[in-house]
Design an enzyme around this catalytic site. Structure first.
Site, PDB file in Angstrom:
ATOM      1  N   ARG A 187       1.691  -5.879   8.088  1.00  0.00           N
ATOM      2  CA  ARG A 187       1.604  -7.232   7.294  1.00  0.00           C
ATOM      3  C   ARG A 187       1.789  -8.458   8.395  1.00  0.00           C
ATOM      4  O   ARG A 187       1.003  -9.541   8.267  1.00  0.00           O
ATOM      5  CB  ARG A 187       2.792  -7.255   6.512  1.00  0.00           C
ATOM      6  CG  ARG A 187       2.440  -6.148   5.243  1.00  0.00           C
ATOM      7  CD  ARG A 187       3.876  -5.751   4.623  1.00  0.00           C
ATOM      8  NE  ARG A 187       4.227  -7.108   3.808  1.00  0.00           N
ATOM      9  CZ  ARG A 187       5.425  -7.109   3.111  1.00  0.00           C
ATOM     10  NH1 ARG A 187       6.274  -6.103   3.176  1.00  0.00           N
ATOM     11  NH2 ARG A 187       5.637  -8.092   2.334  1.00  0.00           N
ATOM     12  N   LEU A 189       7.969   3.683   3.729  1.00  0.00           N
ATOM     13  CA  LEU A 189       6.850   2.688   3.384  1.00  0.00           C
ATOM     14  C   LEU A 189       7.756   1.519   2.812  1.00  0.00           C
ATOM     15  O   LEU A 189       8.704   1.753   2.147  1.00  0.00           O
ATOM     16  CB  LEU A 189       5.906   3.275   2.364  1.00  0.00           C
ATOM     17  CG  LEU A 189       4.999   4.496   3.022  1.00  0.00           C
ATOM     18  CD1 LEU A 189       3.933   4.816   1.773  1.00  0.00           C
ATOM     19  CD2 LEU A 189       4.203   3.625   4.199  1.00  0.00           C
ATOM     20  N   ASP A 190       7.156   0.406   2.750  1.00  0.00           N
ATOM     21  CA  ASP A 190       7.911  -0.722   1.911  1.00  0.00           C
ATOM     22  C   ASP A 190       7.629  -0.512   0.468  1.00  0.00           C
ATOM     23  O   ASP A 190       6.913   0.089   0.034  1.00  0.00           O
ATOM     24  CB  ASP A 190       6.827  -2.133   2.418  1.00  0.00           C
ATOM     25  CG  ASP A 190       6.958  -2.728   3.824  1.00  0.00           C
ATOM     26  OD1 ASP A 190       7.941  -2.094   4.434  1.00  0.00           O
ATOM     27  OD2 ASP A 190       6.305  -3.254   4.315  1.00  0.00           O
ATOM     28  N   LYS A 191       8.592  -1.162  -0.245  1.00  0.00           N
ATOM     29  CA  LYS A 191       8.840  -1.252  -1.851  1.00  0.00           C
ATOM     30  C   LYS A 191       7.120  -1.150  -2.238  1.00  0.00           C
ATOM     31  O   LYS A 191       7.007  -0.603  -3.242  1.00  0.00           O
ATOM     32  CB  LYS A 191       9.694  -2.230  -2.093  1.00  0.00           C
ATOM     33  CG  LYS A 191       9.879  -2.083  -3.711  1.00  0.00           C
ATOM     34  CD  LYS A 191      10.612  -3.211  -4.109  1.00  0.00           C
ATOM     35  CE  LYS A 191      10.682  -3.407  -5.753  1.00  0.00           C
ATOM     36  NZ  LYS A 191      11.687  -4.364  -5.882  1.00  0.00           N
ATOM     37  N   THR A 232       4.312  -1.165  -0.849  1.00  0.00           N
ATOM     38  CA  THR A 232       3.201  -0.418  -0.204  1.00  0.00           C
ATOM     39  C   THR A 232       3.048   1.074  -0.698  1.00  0.00           C
ATOM     40  O   THR A 232       4.136   1.685  -0.973  1.00  0.00           O
ATOM     41  CB  THR A 232       3.414  -0.204   1.330  1.00  0.00           C
ATOM     42  OG1 THR A 232       3.341  -1.606   1.706  1.00  0.00           O
ATOM     43  CG2 THR A 232       2.171   0.567   1.912  1.00  0.00           C
TER      44      THR A 232
END
Length: 339
Positions: free
Chosen positions: A264, A161-163, A165
């Site tokens: 996104r 997962l993104d930082k 998120t």
């Protein structure tokens, strides 16, 4: 007997390149107007003496050589005024993983898998600029002998997962689980649902966004949606409206594919950028009035939710040992409900 160091597979290098563009050396060459037509590999060994022809051919085969923003092979014939761009990977920095006592929000655990709720501001694995304080540093502190993938700094990981998120992730505790779960993500048989707060009143109650996702040609730190025949990787996002708030909408997204920043950039592509997504322009007022009270209200919401409004709400997968269908759901974090 010493073992030959295992080379990283091209697809692994490509993944690292997508996530860490600053790790790669870029050469940009404009071909002279009087240049004769010649193979690009032959041309480049004269312009870049530190690279052999075989190495240039290898990089071209892996997709790291572009002409006029299009990936080409080593037999491409250059022409006057062609713009050549080369992206050669540096050796990945070798670092020793350091166990760190980082609290983890474990939702489910057995002898094969760990399911956790990833917090905001937490990078998943060590990489350029983030070699400590990651989820992996915490995992190896709390769990011994997590299985390794081809990339040595990602023990147990089968997805990311993104930082900024938050939400559900599954981690493998042994080799069998790693292989089994990895195949599920590769085959797209997992069920992943995200909740997102986006700018604007989404007109359709539900819909699908289809568009290739690839690294921006202007800014390598963000992604773009490209026509399918041009560039990037095929990506599909399904969405449905959960609640309308006027100038913003809460939606649920279901992924068919798992590209970097997919939700996104897909939502930005259809005109509904995630609320407070700084990378894609969501950290300013995109919908609403010009009244100062409204501006103050939005700025207060930004303070309550200092990140993109995206949460991995649920994950469904087949248990690697029992074959049972696992479905883990986790409530929205406080910063999204507060805003």
């Amino acid at each position: 007997m010493s073992q030959k160091k295992k080379e990283k597979k091209p697809e692994v290098i490509e993944e690292i390149m997508e996530e860490n563009p600053d790790l790669f050396e870029h050469h940009k060459i404009t071909v002279d107007k009087g240049q004769e037509v010649v193979r690009i590999d032959k041309y480049l060994i004269n312009r870049l003496p530190n690279y052999s022809r075989s190495k240039i051919q290898e990089y071209a085969k892996s997709g790291y050589v572009q002409v006029n923003d299009i990936v080409v092979k080593s037999n491409y014939k250059i022409k006057p005024d062609d713009v050549l761009q080369l992206k050669f990977p540096y050796p990945v920095r070798e670092t020793e993983l350091i166990p760190e006592d980082i609290p983890l929000d474990i939702v489910y655990e057995d002898e094969d898998v760990i399911v956790l709720n990833k917090q905001s501001e937490m990078v998943v694995h060590p990489g350029y600029g983030n070699f400590t304080g990651t989820l992996v540093n915490g995992l190896i502190y709390h769990f011994e002998n997590l299985p390794q993938t081809d990339v040595s700094n990602r023990p147990g990981l089968v997805h990311r997962l993104d930082k900024n998120t938050t939400g559900i992730m599954v981690v493998a505790k042994n080799e069998h689980a790693l292989s089994h779960l990895g195949k599920q993500f590769y085959d797209r048989t997992t069920q992943r649902r995200y909740h997102a707060l986006v700018w604007g009143d989404v007109k359709e109650d539900e819909g699908t966004v289809t568009g290739n996702v690839g690294r921006s040609l202007k800014n390598r730190k963000v992604m773009e949606v490209f026509p399918e025949e041009d560039y990037g990787k095929h990506a599909v996002t399904h969405y449905k409206v959960l609640k309308r708030y006027g100038y913003v909408t809460l939606i649920e997204c279901k992924l068919e594919t798992g590209r970097t920043h997919q939700i996104r950039i897909h939502l930005k592509h259809i005109g509904h950028t995630l609320f407070n997504d700084a990378d894609y322009g969501g950290d300013r007022i995109l919908k609403g009035t010009s009244f100062s009270k409204y501006k103050q209200f939005v700025n207060n919401c930004f303070k309550l939710l200092p990140r993109q409004a995206l949460h991995a709400k649920s994950l469904g997968f087949e248990h690697p040992k029992t074959g049972k269908c696992m479905h883990i759901d986790y409530e929205l974090p406080a910063d999204m409900t507060a805003s």
